[in-house]
Design a protein around this motif. Structure first.
Motif, PDB file in Angstrom:
ATOM      1  N   LEU A   4     -52.132  70.846  54.439  1.00  9.83           N
ATOM      2  CA  LEU A   4     -52.489  70.276  55.733  1.00  9.83           C
ATOM      3  C   LEU A   4     -51.915  68.880  55.841  1.00  9.83           C
ATOM      4  O   LEU A   4     -52.068  68.074  54.915  1.00  9.83           O
ATOM      5  CB  LEU A   4     -54.015  70.227  55.896  1.00  9.83           C
ATOM      6  CG  LEU A   4     -54.764  71.542  55.760  1.00  9.83           C
ATOM      7  CD1 LEU A   4     -56.263  71.320  55.916  1.00  9.83           C
ATOM      8  CD2 LEU A   4     -54.277  72.563  56.770  1.00  9.83           C
ATOM      9  N   VAL A   5     -51.288  68.594  56.963  1.00 10.22           N
ATOM     10  CA  VAL A   5     -50.728  67.269  57.210  1.00 10.22           C
ATOM     11  C   VAL A   5     -51.316  66.724  58.500  1.00 10.22           C
ATOM     12  O   VAL A   5     -51.188  67.347  59.563  1.00 10.22           O
ATOM     13  CB  VAL A   5     -49.202  67.316  57.300  1.00 10.22           C
ATOM     14  CG1 VAL A   5     -48.653  65.922  57.612  1.00 10.22           C
ATOM     15  CG2 VAL A   5     -48.608  67.842  55.996  1.00 10.22           C
ATOM     16  N   GLU A   6     -51.967  65.576  58.385  1.00  2.62           N
ATOM     17  CA  GLU A   6     -52.633  64.953  59.525  1.00  2.62           C
ATOM     18  C   GLU A   6     -51.780  63.824  60.086  1.00  2.62           C
ATOM     19  O   GLU A   6     -50.982  63.211  59.378  1.00  2.62           O
ATOM     20  CB  GLU A   6     -53.982  64.387  59.090  1.00  2.62           C
ATOM     21  CG  GLU A   6     -54.913  65.419  58.502  1.00  2.62           C
ATOM     22  CD  GLU A   6     -55.740  64.860  57.360  1.00  2.62           C
ATOM     23  OE1 GLU A   6     -56.794  65.440  57.048  1.00  2.62           O
ATOM     24  OE2 GLU A   6     -55.320  63.850  56.785  1.00  2.62           O
ATOM     25  N   SER A  21     -54.016  65.019  64.961  1.00  5.07           N
ATOM     26  CA  SER A  21     -53.399  66.328  64.825  1.00  5.07           C
ATOM     27  C   SER A  21     -53.379  66.721  63.356  1.00  5.07           C
ATOM     28  O   SER A  21     -53.298  65.864  62.473  1.00  5.07           O
ATOM     29  CB  SER A  21     -51.966  66.317  65.356  1.00  5.07           C
ATOM     30  OG  SER A  21     -51.911  65.962  66.704  1.00  5.07           O
ATOM     31  N   CYS A  22     -53.419  68.011  63.110  1.00  3.45           N
ATOM     32  CA  CYS A  22     -53.366  68.524  61.741  1.00  3.45           C
ATOM     33  C   CYS A  22     -52.655  69.866  61.763  1.00  3.45           C
ATOM     34  O   CYS A  22     -53.091  70.787  62.456  1.00  3.45           O
ATOM     35  CB  CYS A  22     -54.768  68.669  61.172  1.00  3.45           C
ATOM     36  SG  CYS A  22     -54.842  69.509  59.578  1.00  3.45           S
ATOM     37  N   ALA A  23     -51.578  69.962  61.003  1.00  6.65           N
ATOM     38  CA  ALA A  23     -50.806  71.192  60.943  1.00  6.65           C
ATOM     39  C   ALA A  23     -50.877  71.796  59.552  1.00  6.65           C
ATOM     40  O   ALA A  23     -50.702  71.095  58.553  1.00  6.65           O
ATOM     41  CB  ALA A  23     -49.351  70.922  61.318  1.00  6.65           C
ATOM     42  N   ALA A  24     -51.125  73.093  59.503  1.00  5.15           N
ATOM     43  CA  ALA A  24     -51.168  73.818  58.230  1.00  5.15           C
ATOM     44  C   ALA A  24     -49.836  74.492  57.971  1.00  5.15           C
ATOM     45  O   ALA A  24     -49.213  75.046  58.880  1.00  5.15           O
ATOM     46  CB  ALA A  24     -52.282  74.863  58.261  1.00  5.15           C
ATOM     47  N   TYR A  94     -60.687  63.628  57.897  1.00  9.76           N
ATOM     48  CA  TYR A  94     -60.049  64.659  57.094  1.00  9.76           C
ATOM     49  C   TYR A  94     -60.010  65.978  57.856  1.00  9.76           C
ATOM     50  O   TYR A  94     -61.013  66.394  58.452  1.00  9.76           O
ATOM     51  CB  TYR A  94     -60.813  64.882  55.791  1.00  9.76           C
ATOM     52  CG  TYR A  94     -60.842  63.684  54.877  1.00  9.76           C
ATOM     53  CD1 TYR A  94     -61.872  62.752  54.952  1.00  9.76           C
ATOM     54  CD2 TYR A  94     -59.851  63.486  53.921  1.00  9.76           C
ATOM     55  CE1 TYR A  94     -61.906  61.645  54.122  1.00  9.76           C
ATOM     56  CE2 TYR A  94     -59.882  62.386  53.078  1.00  9.76           C
ATOM     57  CZ  TYR A  94     -60.904  61.466  53.186  1.00  9.76           C
ATOM     58  OH  TYR A  94     -60.938  60.381  52.346  1.00  9.76           O
ATOM     59  N   CYS A  95     -58.884  66.623  57.789  1.00  9.52           N
ATOM     60  CA  CYS A  95     -58.732  67.956  58.346  1.00  9.52           C
ATOM     61  C   CYS A  95     -59.096  68.984  57.281  1.00  9.52           C
ATOM     62  O   CYS A  95     -58.816  68.786  56.085  1.00  9.52           O
ATOM     63  CB  CYS A  95     -57.281  68.133  58.785  1.00  9.52           C
ATOM     64  SG  CYS A  95     -56.860  69.770  59.406  1.00  9.52           S
ATOM     65  N   TRP A 110     -57.809  70.816  52.257  1.00  6.69           N
ATOM     66  CA  TRP A 110     -58.087  69.526  52.894  1.00  6.69           C
ATOM     67  C   TRP A 110     -56.801  68.741  53.082  1.00  6.69           C
ATOM     68  O   TRP A 110     -55.895  68.801  52.245  1.00  6.69           O
ATOM     69  CB  TRP A 110     -59.042  68.708  52.031  1.00  6.69           C
ATOM     70  CG  TRP A 110     -60.419  69.272  51.953  1.00  6.69           C
ATOM     71  CD1 TRP A 110     -60.900  70.149  51.026  1.00  6.69           C
ATOM     72  CD2 TRP A 110     -61.499  69.006  52.860  1.00  6.69           C
ATOM     73  NE1 TRP A 110     -62.212  70.451  51.301  1.00  6.69           N
ATOM     74  CE2 TRP A 110     -62.608  69.757  52.423  1.00  6.69           C
ATOM     75  CE3 TRP A 110     -61.647  68.218  53.998  1.00  6.69           C
ATOM     76  CZ2 TRP A 110     -63.845  69.735  53.075  1.00  6.69           C
ATOM     77  CZ3 TRP A 110     -62.859  68.187  54.644  1.00  6.69           C
ATOM     78  CH2 TRP A 110     -63.948  68.938  54.188  1.00  6.69           C
ATOM     79  N   GLY A 111     -56.754  67.992  54.158  1.00  7.82           N
ATOM     80  CA  GLY A 111     -55.671  67.061  54.358  1.00  7.82           C
ATOM     81  C   GLY A 111     -55.887  65.789  53.560  1.00  7.82           C
ATOM     82  O   GLY A 111     -56.924  65.614  52.917  1.00  7.82           O
TER      83      GLY A 111
END
Length: 120
Positions: A4-6, A21-24, A94-95, A110-111
């Motif tokens: 995950l990147v936030e 934003s958070c991309a998996a 945290y994502c 987790w991000g």
């Protein structure tokens, strides 16, 4: 491994807005729940908001009506629109993503966290 990147944290004045934003990314996985948690200085990590792949949402009472969680399931991305921010919203956000790998094993990722600071 599901990563995950936030992005989107920063410094804002009280009453302002931010969008996280958070991309998996990864392979061979299916996400059920994506959400946001936060940890304020000296406090435990707490839930902010979650959203399932079916669209069900859950918000902490402290952010209800001010924050909105949304998802783009096709992009495995979750967003958090934060309006009417208060100094007490200051925290590391945290994502989190929960789901299953294609072979059936569950995962929870987790991000790295993104800092949100609200000045008074």
């Amino acid at each position: 491994q599901v990563q995950l990147v936030e992005s989107g944290g920063g410094l804002v004045q009280a009453g302002g807005s931010l969008r996280l934003s958070c991309a998996a990314s990864g392979s061979s996985f299916s996400i059920n729940v994506m959400g946001w948690y936060r940890r304020a200085p000296g406090k435990q990590r707490e839930l902010v908001a979650t959203k399932t792949s079916g669209g069900s949402t859950n918000y902490a009472d402290t952010v209800q009506g001010r924050f909105t969680i949304s998802r783009d399931n096709a992009k495995n991305t979750v967003y958090l629109q934060m309006n009417s921010l208060k100094p007490e919203d200051t925290a590391v956000y945290y994502c989190n993503a929960q789901g299953t790998r294609n072979w059936g094993s569950p995962f929870s990722s987790w991000g790295q966290g993104t800092q949100v600071t609200v000045s008074s």
